[in-house]
Design a protein around this motif. Structure first.
Motif, PDB file in Angstrom:
ATOM      1  N   ARG A  74       0.853  -1.050   0.115  1.00  0.00           N
ATOM      2  CA  ARG A  74       0.116  -0.096  -0.028  1.00  0.00           C
ATOM      3  C   ARG A  74       0.846   1.254   0.070  1.00  0.00           C
ATOM      4  NH1 ARG A  74      -5.038   0.792   4.332  1.00  0.00           N
ATOM      5  NH2 ARG A  74      -3.162   1.739   5.562  1.00  0.00           N
ATOM      6  N   ARG A  75       0.376   2.273  -0.525  1.00  0.00           N
ATOM      7  CA  ARG A  75       1.142   3.405  -0.758  1.00  0.00           C
ATOM      8  C   ARG A  75       1.701   3.958   0.615  1.00  0.00           C
ATOM      9  NH1 ARG A  75       3.705   5.476  -5.117  1.00  0.00           N
ATOM     10  NH2 ARG A  75       2.547   4.760  -6.968  1.00  0.00           N
ATOM     11  N   ASP A  76       1.393   3.699   1.754  1.00  0.00           N
ATOM     12  CA  ASP A  76       1.677   4.268   2.924  1.00  0.00           C
ATOM     13  C   ASP A  76       2.629   3.185   3.726  1.00  0.00           C
ATOM     14  OD1 ASP A  76       0.001   2.029   3.669  1.00  0.00           O
ATOM     15  OD2 ASP A  76      -0.996   3.198   5.090  1.00  0.00           O
ATOM     16  N   ALA A 130     -13.144   2.873   3.125  1.00  0.00           N
ATOM     17  CA  ALA A 130     -12.649   3.978   3.866  1.00  0.00           C
ATOM     18  C   ALA A 130     -10.941   3.854   4.011  1.00  0.00           C
ATOM     19  CB  ALA A 130     -13.413   4.043   5.096  1.00  0.00           C
ATOM     20  N   TYR A 131     -10.360   4.979   3.515  1.00  0.00           N
ATOM     21  CA  TYR A 131      -8.907   4.620   3.779  1.00  0.00           C
ATOM     22  C   TYR A 131      -8.484   5.093   5.122  1.00  0.00           C
ATOM     23  CZ  TYR A 131      -4.014   5.487   2.498  1.00  0.00           C
ATOM     24  OH  TYR A 131      -2.584   5.455   2.352  1.00  0.00           O
ATOM     25  N   ASP A 132      -7.513   4.401   5.847  1.00  0.00           N
ATOM     26  CA  ASP A 132      -7.101   4.739   7.166  1.00  0.00           C
ATOM     27  C   ASP A 132      -5.539   4.846   6.933  1.00  0.00           C
ATOM     28  OD1 ASP A 132      -6.700   5.658   9.759  1.00  0.00           O
ATOM     29  OD2 ASP A 132      -7.196   3.701  10.438  1.00  0.00           O
ATOM     30  N   PRO A 133      -4.935   5.771   6.429  1.00  0.00           N
ATOM     31  CA  PRO A 133      -3.543   5.737   6.250  1.00  0.00           C
ATOM     32  C   PRO A 133      -2.632   5.679   7.648  1.00  0.00           C
ATOM     33  CG  PRO A 133      -4.289   8.020   5.847  1.00  0.00           C
ATOM     34  CD  PRO A 133      -5.624   7.116   5.827  1.00  0.00           C
ATOM     35  N   ARG A 134      -1.713   4.920   7.593  1.00  0.00           N
ATOM     36  CA  ARG A 134      -0.813   4.752   8.786  1.00  0.00           C
ATOM     37  C   ARG A 134       0.312   5.488   8.543  1.00  0.00           C
ATOM     38  NH1 ARG A 134      -0.756  -1.989   9.540  1.00  0.00           N
ATOM     39  NH2 ARG A 134      -3.079  -2.198   9.280  1.00  0.00           N
ATOM     40  N   PRO A 135       0.901   6.220   9.706  1.00  0.00           N
ATOM     41  CA  PRO A 135       2.043   7.192   9.616  1.00  0.00           C
ATOM     42  C   PRO A 135       3.215   6.077   9.593  1.00  0.00           C
ATOM     43  CG  PRO A 135       1.264   6.907  12.041  1.00  0.00           C
ATOM     44  CD  PRO A 135       0.102   6.265  11.116  1.00  0.00           C
ATOM     45  N   LEU A 136       4.123   6.395   8.997  1.00  0.00           N
ATOM     46  CA  LEU A 136       5.361   5.775   8.725  1.00  0.00           C
ATOM     47  C   LEU A 136       5.943   5.354   9.974  1.00  0.00           C
ATOM     48  CD1 LEU A 136       7.343   4.964   6.449  1.00  0.00           C
ATOM     49  CD2 LEU A 136       9.020   7.026   6.903  1.00  0.00           C
ATOM     50  N   PRO A 137       6.400   3.973  10.049  1.00  0.00           N
ATOM     51  CA  PRO A 137       6.819   3.532  11.320  1.00  0.00           C
ATOM     52  C   PRO A 137       8.346   4.423  11.612  1.00  0.00           C
ATOM     53  CG  PRO A 137       6.018   1.903   9.937  1.00  0.00           C
ATOM     54  CD  PRO A 137       6.082   2.948   9.222  1.00  0.00           C
ATOM     55  N   GLU A 138       8.632   4.487  12.880  1.00  0.00           N
ATOM     56  CA  GLU A 138       9.706   4.977  13.583  1.00  0.00           C
ATOM     57  C   GLU A 138      11.044   3.987  13.028  1.00  0.00           C
ATOM     58  OE1 GLU A 138      10.437   7.953  14.903  1.00  0.00           O
ATOM     59  OE2 GLU A 138       8.230   8.438  15.093  1.00  0.00           O
ATOM     60  N   ALA A 139      12.272   4.808  12.710  1.00  0.00           N
ATOM     61  CA  ALA A 139      13.328   4.152  12.348  1.00  0.00           C
ATOM     62  C   ALA A 139      13.647   3.174  13.662  1.00  0.00           C
ATOM     63  CB  ALA A 139      14.460   5.049  11.867  1.00  0.00           C
ATOM     64  N   ALA A 190      13.481  -3.561  -0.781  1.00  0.00           N
ATOM     65  CA  ALA A 190      13.924  -2.156  -0.261  1.00  0.00           C
ATOM     66  C   ALA A 190      12.911  -1.278  -1.055  1.00  0.00           C
ATOM     67  CB  ALA A 190      15.233  -1.824  -0.139  1.00  0.00           C
ATOM     68  N   LEU A 191      12.341  -0.363  -0.452  1.00  0.00           N
ATOM     69  CA  LEU A 191      11.434   0.465  -1.134  1.00  0.00           C
ATOM     70  C   LEU A 191      11.538   1.942  -0.649  1.00  0.00           C
ATOM     71  CD1 LEU A 191       7.932  -1.405  -1.379  1.00  0.00           C
ATOM     72  CD2 LEU A 191       9.737  -1.115  -3.377  1.00  0.00           C
ATOM     73  N   ARG A 192      11.959   2.788  -1.533  1.00  0.00           N
ATOM     74  CA  ARG A 192      12.152   4.305  -1.443  1.00  0.00           C
ATOM     75  C   ARG A 192      10.842   4.795  -0.969  1.00  0.00           C
ATOM     76  NH1 ARG A 192      15.394   7.547  -5.704  1.00  0.00           N
ATOM     77  NH2 ARG A 192      13.355   7.213  -6.670  1.00  0.00           N
ATOM     78  N   VAL A 193      10.803   5.778   0.386  1.00  0.00           N
ATOM     79  CA  VAL A 193       9.555   6.188   0.715  1.00  0.00           C
ATOM     80  C   VAL A 193       9.252   7.454  -0.155  1.00  0.00           C
ATOM     81  CG1 VAL A 193       8.594   7.652   2.882  1.00  0.00           C
ATOM     82  CG2 VAL A 193       9.747   5.449   3.260  1.00  0.00           C
ATOM     83  N   PHE A 247      11.420  -2.607   8.298  1.00  0.00           N
ATOM     84  CA  PHE A 247      12.245  -1.542   8.959  1.00  0.00           C
ATOM     85  C   PHE A 247      11.899  -0.172   8.379  1.00  0.00           C
ATOM     86  CE2 PHE A 247      14.400  -5.798   9.761  1.00  0.00           C
ATOM     87  CZ  PHE A 247      14.916  -5.716  11.047  1.00  0.00           C
ATOM     88  N   THR A 248      12.088   0.731   8.981  1.00  0.00           N
ATOM     89  CA  THR A 248      12.275   2.065   8.264  1.00  0.00           C
ATOM     90  C   THR A 248      13.675   2.522   8.508  1.00  0.00           C
ATOM     91  OG1 THR A 248      10.224   2.536   8.926  1.00  0.00           O
ATOM     92  CG2 THR A 248      11.243   4.625   8.469  1.00  0.00           C
ATOM     93  N   VAL A 249      14.404   2.943   7.646  1.00  0.00           N
ATOM     94  CA  VAL A 249      15.704   3.174   7.700  1.00  0.00           C
ATOM     95  C   VAL A 249      16.016   4.649   6.679  1.00  0.00           C
ATOM     96  CG1 VAL A 249      16.681   1.087   8.011  1.00  0.00           C
ATOM     97  CG2 VAL A 249      16.277   1.747   5.827  1.00  0.00           C
ATOM     98  N   ARG A 250      17.103   5.378   7.338  1.00  0.00           N
ATOM     99  CA  ARG A 250      17.511   6.581   6.594  1.00  0.00           C
ATOM    100  C   ARG A 250      18.761   6.468   6.139  1.00  0.00           C
ATOM    101  NH1 ARG A 250      14.278   8.002  11.134  1.00  0.00           N
ATOM    102  NH2 ARG A 250      12.400   9.111  10.123  1.00  0.00           N
TER     103      ARG A 250
END
Length: 280
Positions: A74-76, A130-139, A190-193, A247-250
């Motif tokens: 999903r896009r989020d 009904a779309y309930d987007p989720r915030p990006l998980p913390e790194a 791996a996908l770029r946010v 994982f969320t990574v920067r």
């Protein structure tokens, strides 16, 4: 998802210079979904990959034991699924997905027999409701799936190859009996946010090569095409069940080479501290 064990890492860097999957068509090959508006819940998705002649492709080079790897997200960045559709003799692929309302991106990772290498094609689909987007998980450096914990070591650098090591434990004990899954002990997407650009990520070693241990560590070579934030999804199999760690990574600024000329003090080093596919 090619088996890249033993391949030249310079090639990896070249392939990783650009994210894949941002286009529905590449080199004359096009991903054609039968429906781009879908219902929520368990859904049957059908599609085809057409070639330069406009006809469905029916001959592929298997990579990691499959002719086609299909990724849904999903896009989020929630709802990740890595599945393997079934193809009929006419080139129509069918798979089952569990979909929630919102905007989705579907990727096909393929190597058409008539093409020189692998392609990642991407297409959008909308799921009604009904779309309930989720915030990006913390790194974070640790992902938990039930009683499993997966620890991420290493950083993702823009434009440079780096090693990522994921260590799997269960109830605090190292897992040393991972099972091969699609010719590897783990697969990393791996996908770029922001645009869901698909990265080429390559496993190091392979089951049965006499060198690669079945855990607790799984290593990958990766290169980020740009600075930014990325989502990593590790599939691994243990006791007959495939699990996914997220994982969320920067990205981080690459360390200077020993022979590099020091930059003038007034020069900015581009990058926020960023830390962090895909393609397996």
């Amino acid at each position: 998802m090619t088996n890249h064990a033993g391949h030249d890492h310079t090639t990896h860097a070249a392939r990783g210079a650009q994210a894949g999957g941002l286009s529905v068509s590449e080199s004359g090959y096009t991903l054609e979904l039968d429906a781009t508006v879908l219902g929520a819940g368990r859904q049957t998705v059908t599609f085809r990959v057409t070639g330069p002649d406009g006809q469905p492709v029916t001959e592929f080079v298997p990579e990691h034991e499959k002719e086609l790897h299909f990724i849904a997200i999903r896009r989020d960045t929630s709802g990740f699924q890595h599945v393997h559709p079934v193809r009929d003799e006419k080139g129509v692929w069918t798979t089952e997905l569990t979909l929630t309302p919102g905007d989705w991106r579907f990727f096909t990772d393929i190597h058409p027999a008539a093409h020189t290498g692998t392609l990642t094609l991407g297409a959008d689909a909308a799921v009604a409701g009904a779309y309930d987007p989720r915030p990006l998980p913390e790194a974070t450096g640790v992902a938990r799936i039930g009683d499993y914990a997966v620890t991420l070591d290493g950083s993702l650098r823009a434009g440079e190859v780096s090693e990522l090591t994921l260590t799997i434990s269960r109830d605090g004990r190292p897992v040393t009996d991972l099972q091969p899954y699609l010719a590897a002990y783990g697969h990393l997407v791996a996908l770029r946010v922001g645009d869901l650009g698909y990265l080429h990520v390559h496993p190091e070693g392979a089951p049965g090569d006499g060198v690669t241990a079945p855990g607790p560590e799984i290593s990958f070579m990766a290169v980020a095409p740009s600075a930014g934030t990325y989502r990593l999804y590790l599939d691994f199999q243990h006791e007959g069940v495939v699990r996914t760690a997220e994982f969320t990574v920067r990205t981080t600024t690459a360390a200077p080479r020993p022979d590099a000329t020091p930059a003038p003090e007034h020069t900015e080093h581009g990058g926020h501290h960023h830390g962090a596919h895909a393609h397996h």
